[in-house]
Design a protein around this motif. Structure first.
Motif, PDB file in Angstrom:
ATOM      1  N   ILE A 434      31.655  31.833  33.167  1.00 54.84           N
ATOM      2  CA  ILE A 434      32.112  32.479  34.397  1.00 54.84           C
ATOM      3  C   ILE A 434      33.542  32.948  34.156  1.00 54.84           C
ATOM      4  N   ALA A 435      33.735  34.264  34.117  1.00 55.19           N
ATOM      5  CA  ALA A 435      35.060  34.853  33.915  1.00 55.19           C
ATOM      6  C   ALA A 435      35.582  35.324  35.267  1.00 55.19           C
ATOM      7  N   THR A 436      36.870  35.058  35.547  1.00 56.40           N
ATOM      8  CA  THR A 436      37.423  35.404  36.864  1.00 56.40           C
ATOM      9  C   THR A 436      38.705  36.225  36.718  1.00 56.40           C
ATOM     10  N   PRO A 437      38.607  37.459  36.231  1.00 53.56           N
ATOM     11  CA  PRO A 437      39.801  38.298  36.151  1.00 53.56           C
ATOM     12  C   PRO A 437      40.258  38.724  37.552  1.00 53.56           C
ATOM     13  N   SER A 438      41.560  38.766  37.761  1.00 57.84           N
ATOM     14  CA  SER A 438      42.100  39.222  39.041  1.00 57.84           C
ATOM     15  C   SER A 438      42.785  40.566  38.848  1.00 57.84           C
ATOM     16  N   TYR A 439      42.778  41.356  39.920  1.00 56.92           N
ATOM     17  CA  TYR A 439      43.379  42.691  39.835  1.00 56.92           C
ATOM     18  C   TYR A 439      43.697  43.207  41.244  1.00 56.92           C
ATOM     19  N   ASN A 440      44.923  43.611  41.456  1.00 58.38           N
ATOM     20  CA  ASN A 440      45.352  44.307  42.671  1.00 58.38           C
ATOM     21  C   ASN A 440      44.868  43.623  43.950  1.00 58.38           C
ATOM     22  N   GLY A 441      45.064  42.312  44.039  1.00 60.16           N
ATOM     23  CA  GLY A 441      44.729  41.588  45.256  1.00 60.16           C
ATOM     24  C   GLY A 441      43.295  41.123  45.352  1.00 60.16           C
ATOM     25  N   THR A 442      42.516  41.297  44.285  1.00 61.66           N
ATOM     26  CA  THR A 442      41.124  40.831  44.275  1.00 61.66           C
ATOM     27  C   THR A 442      40.887  39.944  43.065  1.00 61.66           C
ATOM     28  N   ILE A 443      39.831  39.151  43.122  1.00 63.55           N
ATOM     29  CA  ILE A 443      39.419  38.336  41.984  1.00 63.55           C
ATOM     30  C   ILE A 443      37.900  38.410  41.886  1.00 63.55           C
ATOM     31  N   SER A 444      37.402  38.724  40.707  1.00 63.59           N
ATOM     32  CA  SER A 444      35.967  38.895  40.494  1.00 63.59           C
ATOM     33  C   SER A 444      35.405  37.724  39.698  1.00 63.59           C
ATOM     34  N   PHE A 445      34.356  37.122  40.206  1.00 64.23           N
ATOM     35  CA  PHE A 445      33.651  36.066  39.491  1.00 64.23           C
ATOM     36  C   PHE A 445      32.506  36.721  38.721  1.00 64.23           C
ATOM     37  N   SER A 446      32.684  36.870  37.407  1.00 66.83           N
ATOM     38  CA  SER A 446      31.693  37.521  36.549  1.00 66.83           C
ATOM     39  C   SER A 446      30.805  36.459  35.900  1.00 66.83           C
ATOM     40  N   ILE A 447      29.506  36.590  36.040  1.00 63.42           N
ATOM     41  CA  ILE A 447      28.546  35.610  35.533  1.00 63.42           C
ATOM     42  C   ILE A 447      27.906  36.152  34.269  1.00 63.42           C
ATOM     43  N   ILE A 448      27.982  35.392  33.183  1.00 59.81           N
ATOM     44  CA  ILE A 448      27.313  35.754  31.935  1.00 59.81           C
ATOM     45  C   ILE A 448      26.445  34.564  31.534  1.00 59.81           C
ATOM     46  N   SER A 449      25.151  34.804  31.357  1.00 58.90           N
ATOM     47  CA  SER A 449      24.263  33.725  30.957  1.00 58.90           C
ATOM     48  C   SER A 449      23.129  34.291  30.122  1.00 58.90           C
ATOM     49  N   ASP A 450      22.228  33.399  29.728  1.00 60.65           N
ATOM     50  CA  ASP A 450      21.058  33.764  28.944  1.00 60.65           C
ATOM     51  C   ASP A 450      19.891  34.020  29.892  1.00 60.65           C
ATOM     52  N   ARG A 451      19.085  35.025  29.573  1.00 57.67           N
ATOM     53  CA  ARG A 451      18.008  35.408  30.483  1.00 57.67           C
ATOM     54  C   ARG A 451      16.999  34.285  30.697  1.00 57.67           C
ATOM     55  N   LYS A 452      16.743  33.479  29.665  1.00 53.72           N
ATOM     56  CA  LYS A 452      15.810  32.371  29.814  1.00 53.72           C
ATOM     57  C   LYS A 452      16.418  31.239  30.635  1.00 53.72           C
ATOM     58  N   MET A 453      17.712  31.014  30.450  1.00 57.05           N
ATOM     59  CA  MET A 453      18.377  29.931  31.176  1.00 57.05           C
ATOM     60  C   MET A 453      18.575  30.269  32.650  1.00 57.05           C
ATOM     61  N   MET A 454      18.928  31.520  32.927  1.00 52.58           N
ATOM     62  CA  MET A 454      19.195  31.931  34.305  1.00 52.58           C
ATOM     63  C   MET A 454      18.452  33.230  34.609  1.00 52.58           C
ATOM     64  N   PRO A 455      17.130  33.144  34.818  1.00 53.15           N
ATOM     65  CA  PRO A 455      16.367  34.354  35.126  1.00 53.15           C
ATOM     66  C   PRO A 455      16.658  34.893  36.520  1.00 53.15           C
ATOM     67  N   ASP A 456      17.272  34.071  37.371  1.00 54.11           N
ATOM     68  CA  ASP A 456      17.586  34.451  38.747  1.00 54.11           C
ATOM     69  C   ASP A 456      19.094  34.530  38.945  1.00 54.11           C
ATOM     70  N   VAL A 457      19.762  35.319  38.098  1.00 62.39           N
ATOM     71  CA  VAL A 457      21.218  35.386  38.132  1.00 62.39           C
ATOM     72  C   VAL A 457      21.721  35.878  39.485  1.00 62.39           C
ATOM     73  N   GLU A 458      20.943  36.723  40.172  1.00 62.93           N
ATOM     74  CA  GLU A 458      21.372  37.200  41.485  1.00 62.93           C
ATOM     75  C   GLU A 458      21.430  36.048  42.501  1.00 62.93           C
ATOM     76  N   PHE A 459      20.579  35.028  42.324  1.00 63.56           N
ATOM     77  CA  PHE A 459      20.640  33.863  43.207  1.00 63.56           C
ATOM     78  C   PHE A 459      21.920  33.067  42.947  1.00 63.56           C
ATOM     79  N   PHE A 460      22.316  32.966  41.701  1.00 63.89           N
ATOM     80  CA  PHE A 460      23.573  32.266  41.407  1.00 63.89           C
ATOM     81  C   PHE A 460      24.759  33.010  42.007  1.00 63.89           C
ATOM     82  N   ARG A 461      24.703  34.340  42.023  1.00 63.25           N
ATOM     83  CA  ARG A 461      25.759  35.109  42.690  1.00 63.25           C
ATOM     84  C   ARG A 461      25.821  34.734  44.175  1.00 63.25           C
ATOM     85  N   GLU A 462      24.655  34.576  44.806  1.00 59.93           N
ATOM     86  CA  GLU A 462      24.620  34.154  46.206  1.00 59.93           C
ATOM     87  C   GLU A 462      25.198  32.746  46.374  1.00 59.93           C
TER      88      GLU A 462
END
Length: 526
Positions: A434-462
């Motif tokens: 999980i990378a969290t770069p910040s920029y101009n008053g915002t911070i983005s939580f970027s999710i990187i995983s393996d397709r087999k380990m996290m086939p429902d990456v959109e649920f993890f975003r939720e």
């Protein structure tokens, strides 16, 4: 770096990112930048405009035009040499997002590009311009993305942030965001055979002596750490790092998703616990999200999950512009077994403060120091073993990286930068980053995983959004709610009649006592 300015050899830390790379374990990083061209002249940016902009910024870093020269059997660390056939247009490509051009298609596109290896025979970077981002909520019509990949042997998070600032502008007119260097970077030449052999022999012969000296330097701390471990310190668990779905072998197929938050909201959240930092809040949100995700899948361990967090080891002397790596890391519990979000944040705050000064920080410093004295051939051989899925150590459940970025509006070719994400390598035994770069008053939580380990990456975003909302709505702890006493101002010195200087006694501040570690008042778990 060698004594001669025209010869550049990779450091041990840079080289290890080459040695651990494999078909399933690529070690490049990728930044994703979203631009709104409405502020550019004519409201449009052409592909050739981007190429010409980069051509003008080629001199900001030597990494652009140098490639690797690896030695047979890796008898010593590789060298950087000038790419005699450098072609800028071979490093910048162009494409368009498939229909319907929505967020899901964009995430798939980003993940696929990140999953491809770099061309290791050329300078280790490339850019991919992606158009057609017209159906993504929050993106202006006509927006485009620039996906920038750089091999980790070339750059780390801090020097990467500086690199990005150097290719950016602070206004739509094209004023560079930071002063550009004068002149061109010094050319790097291939060392002679005699120089290569001399360096390799010297490294192999002197390394055991230097390694022993480094071990002796850390011996007292190592003994203290061992004694604490034998006593069964409070942060020890029977199984160490709990087993999760993220602790298996990774495949070449990655997944990506992201969510962006207002940085001011995180600043408010840290005030819910006395002395908490933004980094503590980031860890708490990630921990809460993992708790929700693994609970949904009925896989939440009883023990806390463990995360590796990179630590910037650069000095404050302004060496951010120096290419290469200068990082350490700390391994910490993120208390995913605590239900209450504020209690979880408080536990994380206590743990990170102790970890930075205690054994986890120590072990990271030891490893950083010792790797400098391991011969290239030995490091390469060990790296191949450790990156084999059969032998990969289970050091943590995931990695969480928080690298602060520029907090001003940036541009490129007159186009306004609106969003920023980051992707990093995975490894066997650690399939979530999980990378969290910040920029101009915002911070983005970027999710990187393996397709087999996290086939429902959109649920993890939720789950990340849910954990963010829970911490935002939670009440602060009692200590944070208690108003702080005003500091007692020191009295001015008084001069007695005899002329001597006498100070009035000033009330001493109460000694700060670290809050009790979890255990005195047991938080609710599970």
């Amino acid at each position: 770096m060698s004594e001669q300015s025209n010869i550049s050899q990779l450091s041990a830390q840079d080289a290890q990112f080459l040695y651990i790379q494999s078909a399933t374990n690529l070690t490049h990083v990728m930044a994703v930048y979203i631009y709104d061209p409405s502020t550019a002249p004519g409201g449009k940016v052409r592909f050739k405009d981007i190429i010409e902009h980069m051509r003008k910024r080629m001199d900001i870093s030597p990494m652009f035009k140098r490639k690797l020269y690896r030695l047979p059997m890796d008898i010593d660390h590789p060298y950087w040499v000038k790419d005699e056939h450098f072609d800028l247009e071979a490093h910048i490509s162009h494409g368009r997002l498939p229909e319907p051009g929505d967020w899901r298609q964009f995430c798939i596109h980003v993940a696929r590009h990140h999953s491809k290896p770099l061309d290791m025979t050329r300078p280790l970077w490339d850019m991919y311009v992606v158009e057609g981002l017209d159906n993504i909520p929050g993106y202006a019509k006509g927006s485009y993305a620039i996906l920038t990949r750089i091999h980790h042997s070339t750059i780390d998070g801090v020097s990467g942030a500086h690199f990005f600032a150097a290719i950016s502008d602070k206004d739509a007119k094209g004023t560079p965001a930071i002063p550009l260097p004068e002149g061109r970077p010094a050319a790097v030449d291939l060392p002679t055979v005699a120089e290569i052999l001399s360096r390799a022999v010297n490294s192999t012969v002197s390394s055991p002596v230097k390694l022993a000296q480094a071990l002796l330097k850390f011996t007292p701390a190592l003994i203290s750490t061992a004694q604490q471990s034998l006593k069964g310190g409070e942060d020890q668990t029977a199984s160490g790092v709990p087993q999760t779905r993220f602790n298996g072998p990774v495949t070449p197929n990655k997944v990506f998703d992201a969510v962006t938050f207002d940085l001011e909201e995180l600043k408010k959240m840290r005030l819910k616990v006395s002395d908490a930092t933004i980094n503590d809040v980031v860890l708490a949100i990630c921990s809460g999200a993992l708790r929700h995700y693994l609970t949904k899948h009925k896989e939440l361990p009883e023990e806390s999950l463990v995360a590796v967090a990179p630590v910037n080891a650069r000095s404050r002397s302004g060496d951010d512009a120096t290419p290469g790596n200068n990082i350490s890391a700390m391994t910490i519990k993120i208390w995913s077994n605590i239900v209450d979000p504020v209690e979880r944040l408080e536990a994380i705050k206590d743990t990170t403060r102790e970890t930075k000064a205690a054994k986890s920080g120590l072990s990271a410093r030891i490893m950083t120091d010792l790797t400098k004295h391991i011969p290239g051939v030995t490091m390469a051989s060990v790296a191949r073993i450790l990156t084999d899925e059969r032998f990969a150590p289970k050091m943590s459940n995931l990695m969480i990286s928080n690298v602060p970025g520029p907090q001003i509006q940036l541009y490129m070719n007159g186009a306004k930068l609106t969003h920023q994400y980051g992707l990093a390598p995975l490894a066997h035994g650690m399939g979530l980053f999980i990378a969290t770069p910040s920029y101009n008053g915002t911070i983005s939580f970027s999710i990187i995983s393996d397709r087999k380990m996290m086939p429902d990456v959109e649920f993890f975003r939720e789950c990340l959004q849910r954990a963010f909302d829970e911490l935002r709505e939670a009440k602060p702890n009692a200590a944070a709610r208690r108003p702080k006493k005003a500091a007692v101002a020191p009295k001015k010195p008084q001069t007695p009649k005899d002329g001597s200087v006498m100070y009035r006694r000033v009330a001493k501040k109460p000694r700060t006592v670290a809050p009790k570690a979890i255990g005195g008042s047991t938080p609710k778990v599970k």
